[in-house]
Design a protein around this motif. Structure first.
Motif, PDB file in Angstrom:
ATOM      1  N   GLY A   3      30.040  45.565  39.663  1.00 56.66           N
ATOM      2  CA  GLY A   3      30.548  44.561  40.775  1.00 56.66           C
ATOM      3  C   GLY A   3      32.227  44.436  40.614  1.00 56.66           C
ATOM      4  O   GLY A   3      32.427  43.364  40.909  1.00 56.66           O
ATOM      5  N   LEU A   4      32.537  45.240  39.824  1.00 55.18           N
ATOM      6  CA  LEU A   4      34.415  45.047  39.495  1.00 55.18           C
ATOM      7  C   LEU A   4      34.851  46.269  39.980  1.00 55.18           C
ATOM      8  O   LEU A   4      34.189  47.601  39.948  1.00 55.18           O
ATOM      9  CB  LEU A   4      34.404  45.358  38.085  1.00 55.18           C
ATOM     10  CG  LEU A   4      33.893  43.915  37.152  1.00 55.18           C
ATOM     11  CD1 LEU A   4      34.203  44.058  35.852  1.00 55.18           C
ATOM     12  CD2 LEU A   4      34.329  42.721  37.724  1.00 55.18           C
ATOM     13  N   GLN A   5      36.096  46.190  40.486  1.00 55.04           N
ATOM     14  CA  GLN A   5      37.087  47.442  40.808  1.00 55.04           C
ATOM     15  C   GLN A   5      38.385  46.804  40.042  1.00 55.04           C
ATOM     16  O   GLN A   5      38.800  45.856  40.460  1.00 55.04           O
ATOM     17  CB  GLN A   5      37.210  47.535  42.181  1.00 55.04           C
ATOM     18  CG  GLN A   5      38.174  48.348  42.611  1.00 55.04           C
ATOM     19  CD  GLN A   5      38.141  48.548  44.134  1.00 55.04           C
ATOM     20  OE1 GLN A   5      37.738  47.833  44.983  1.00 55.04           O
ATOM     21  NE2 GLN A   5      38.665  49.796  44.546  1.00 55.04           N
ATOM     22  N   THR A   6      38.904  47.870  39.067  1.00 57.64           N
ATOM     23  CA  THR A   6      39.998  47.422  38.440  1.00 57.64           C
ATOM     24  C   THR A   6      41.302  47.419  39.650  1.00 57.64           C
ATOM     25  O   THR A   6      41.325  48.504  40.579  1.00 57.64           O
ATOM     26  CB  THR A   6      40.290  48.537  37.522  1.00 57.64           C
ATOM     27  OG1 THR A   6      41.452  48.115  36.712  1.00 57.64           O
ATOM     28  CG2 THR A   6      40.309  49.679  37.619  1.00 57.64           C
ATOM     29  N   THR A  97      41.253  37.817  36.659  1.00 60.49           N
ATOM     30  CA  THR A  97      42.713  37.876  36.220  1.00 60.49           C
ATOM     31  C   THR A  97      42.703  37.711  34.564  1.00 60.49           C
ATOM     32  O   THR A  97      42.315  36.519  34.354  1.00 60.49           O
ATOM     33  CB  THR A  97      43.864  37.476  36.718  1.00 60.49           C
ATOM     34  OG1 THR A  97      43.878  38.093  38.020  1.00 60.49           O
ATOM     35  CG2 THR A  97      45.078  37.935  36.209  1.00 60.49           C
ATOM     36  N   ILE A  98      43.041  38.409  33.594  1.00 57.70           N
ATOM     37  CA  ILE A  98      43.021  38.176  32.252  1.00 57.70           C
ATOM     38  C   ILE A  98      44.618  38.562  32.005  1.00 57.70           C
ATOM     39  O   ILE A  98      45.035  39.491  32.325  1.00 57.70           O
ATOM     40  CB  ILE A  98      42.190  39.434  31.476  1.00 57.70           C
ATOM     41  CG1 ILE A  98      40.739  39.214  31.766  1.00 57.70           C
ATOM     42  CG2 ILE A  98      42.290  39.080  29.955  1.00 57.70           C
ATOM     43  CD1 ILE A  98      39.981  40.210  31.119  1.00 57.70           C
ATOM     44  N   THR A  99      45.203  37.200  31.339  1.00 58.56           N
ATOM     45  CA  THR A  99      46.449  37.361  31.088  1.00 58.56           C
ATOM     46  C   THR A  99      46.686  36.865  29.826  1.00 58.56           C
ATOM     47  O   THR A  99      45.740  36.041  29.247  1.00 58.56           O
ATOM     48  CB  THR A  99      47.359  36.386  32.249  1.00 58.56           C
ATOM     49  OG1 THR A  99      46.862  35.167  31.916  1.00 58.56           O
ATOM     50  CG2 THR A  99      47.401  37.067  33.448  1.00 58.56           C
ATOM     51  N   PHE A 122      50.536  40.408  28.463  1.00 60.15           N
ATOM     52  CA  PHE A 122      49.752  41.471  29.179  1.00 60.15           C
ATOM     53  C   PHE A 122      49.021  41.048  30.484  1.00 60.15           C
ATOM     54  O   PHE A 122      49.077  39.626  30.408  1.00 60.15           O
ATOM     55  CB  PHE A 122      48.930  42.287  28.349  1.00 60.15           C
ATOM     56  CG  PHE A 122      48.032  41.338  27.633  1.00 60.15           C
ATOM     57  CD1 PHE A 122      46.728  40.985  28.237  1.00 60.15           C
ATOM     58  CD2 PHE A 122      48.396  40.691  26.604  1.00 60.15           C
ATOM     59  CE1 PHE A 122      45.889  40.037  27.480  1.00 60.15           C
ATOM     60  CE2 PHE A 122      47.383  39.812  25.977  1.00 60.15           C
ATOM     61  CZ  PHE A 122      46.109  39.405  26.409  1.00 60.15           C
ATOM     62  N   LYS A 123      48.501  41.892  31.288  1.00 59.11           N
ATOM     63  CA  LYS A 123      47.791  41.357  32.476  1.00 59.11           C
ATOM     64  C   LYS A 123      46.914  42.420  33.073  1.00 59.11           C
ATOM     65  O   LYS A 123      47.511  43.522  33.311  1.00 59.11           O
ATOM     66  CB  LYS A 123      48.696  40.633  33.804  1.00 59.11           C
ATOM     67  CG  LYS A 123      47.959  40.221  34.796  1.00 59.11           C
ATOM     68  CD  LYS A 123      49.074  39.918  35.925  1.00 59.11           C
ATOM     69  CE  LYS A 123      48.357  39.139  37.339  1.00 59.11           C
ATOM     70  NZ  LYS A 123      49.351  38.954  38.002  1.00 59.11           N
ATOM     71  N   ARG A 124      45.610  42.301  32.930  1.00 61.48           N
ATOM     72  CA  ARG A 124      44.678  42.898  33.875  1.00 61.48           C
ATOM     73  C   ARG A 124      44.114  42.126  34.871  1.00 61.48           C
ATOM     74  O   ARG A 124      43.566  41.248  34.599  1.00 61.48           O
ATOM     75  CB  ARG A 124      43.596  43.532  32.951  1.00 61.48           C
ATOM     76  CG  ARG A 124      44.186  44.408  31.842  1.00 61.48           C
ATOM     77  CD  ARG A 124      44.629  46.029  32.085  1.00 61.48           C
ATOM     78  NE  ARG A 124      43.481  46.610  32.682  1.00 61.48           N
ATOM     79  CZ  ARG A 124      42.603  47.458  32.195  1.00 61.48           C
ATOM     80  NH1 ARG A 124      42.828  47.805  31.014  1.00 61.48           N
ATOM     81  NH2 ARG A 124      41.872  48.207  33.175  1.00 61.48           N
ATOM     82  N   SER A 125      43.712  42.872  36.245  1.00 67.15           N
ATOM     83  CA  SER A 125      43.125  42.370  37.086  1.00 67.15           C
ATOM     84  C   SER A 125      42.031  43.165  37.625  1.00 67.15           C
ATOM     85  O   SER A 125      42.126  44.258  37.786  1.00 67.15           O
ATOM     86  CB  SER A 125      44.037  41.916  38.426  1.00 67.15           C
ATOM     87  OG  SER A 125      44.983  41.011  37.903  1.00 67.15           O
TER      88      SER A 125
END
Length: 167
Positions: A3-6, A97-99, A122-125
């Motif tokens: 259920g995720l798409q980077t 979002t992970i920051t 850093f940041k990942r979404s």
């Protein structure tokens, strides 16, 4: 598919090697470091610092593992050296979002001979699809690993509806 798409990387990777950049530039940087340490070359030291800051941007992207079960998706992010208070997880308009920020233990790099550790933000979404129940996502942080549990929405199985026949 989970259920995720980077949003900032390939769509799905099970394992990946870290990206460190051009190997020849790394060799050149190491050579400059050795020469600079022997002769005290300030120009090489400043070039090394600039290269290190560029490499830090690449290296601070946390490694993510995603596992899917029938009722949830589990996302684990490696965040070594990052404090729990320096991590933020949010969901807005279907994007998770992970920051965060990895802070240096020292206020200045004055007197440093070699600095290989990376510091900075850093940041990942990830785009979530409709199967994820965004209102019930939970997070835990232990030993530098952030674990997010994304429950799936319970499937609504259509029930047959009795229709009366008149006539």
């Amino acid at each position: 598919m989970t259920g995720l798409q980077t949003l900032n990387g390939s769509a799905r990777r099970l394992a990946s090697a870290p990206t460190y950049g051009d190997p020849f530039s790394l060799i050149s940087r190491d050579f400059d470091r050795v020469i600079g340490s022997i002769f005290g070359d300030r120009a090489a030291a400043s070039k090394l610092q600039a290269d290190g800051q560029e490499a830090a941007k690449t290296l601070l992207s946390p490694r993510i593992d995603i596992h899917e079960a029938d009722d949830h998706i589990e996302l684990s992010a490696e965040l070594p050296g990052v404090e729990q208070d320096d991590v933020d997880v949010s969901v807005l308009e279907g994007v998770l979002t992970i920051t965060g920020e990895k802070k240096s233990a020292r206020e200045s790099s004055e007197g440093a001979r070699i600095v290989e550790r990376s510091f900075g933000s850093f940041k990942r979404s990830f785009r979530l699809n409709d199967t994820v129940d965004v209102d019930n996502i939970t997070a835990s942080f232990k030993n530098g690993v952030l674990v997010l549990t994304l429950p799936k929405v319970a499937e609504q199985k259509p029930e047959p509806r009795k229709i009366t026949v008149s006539g």
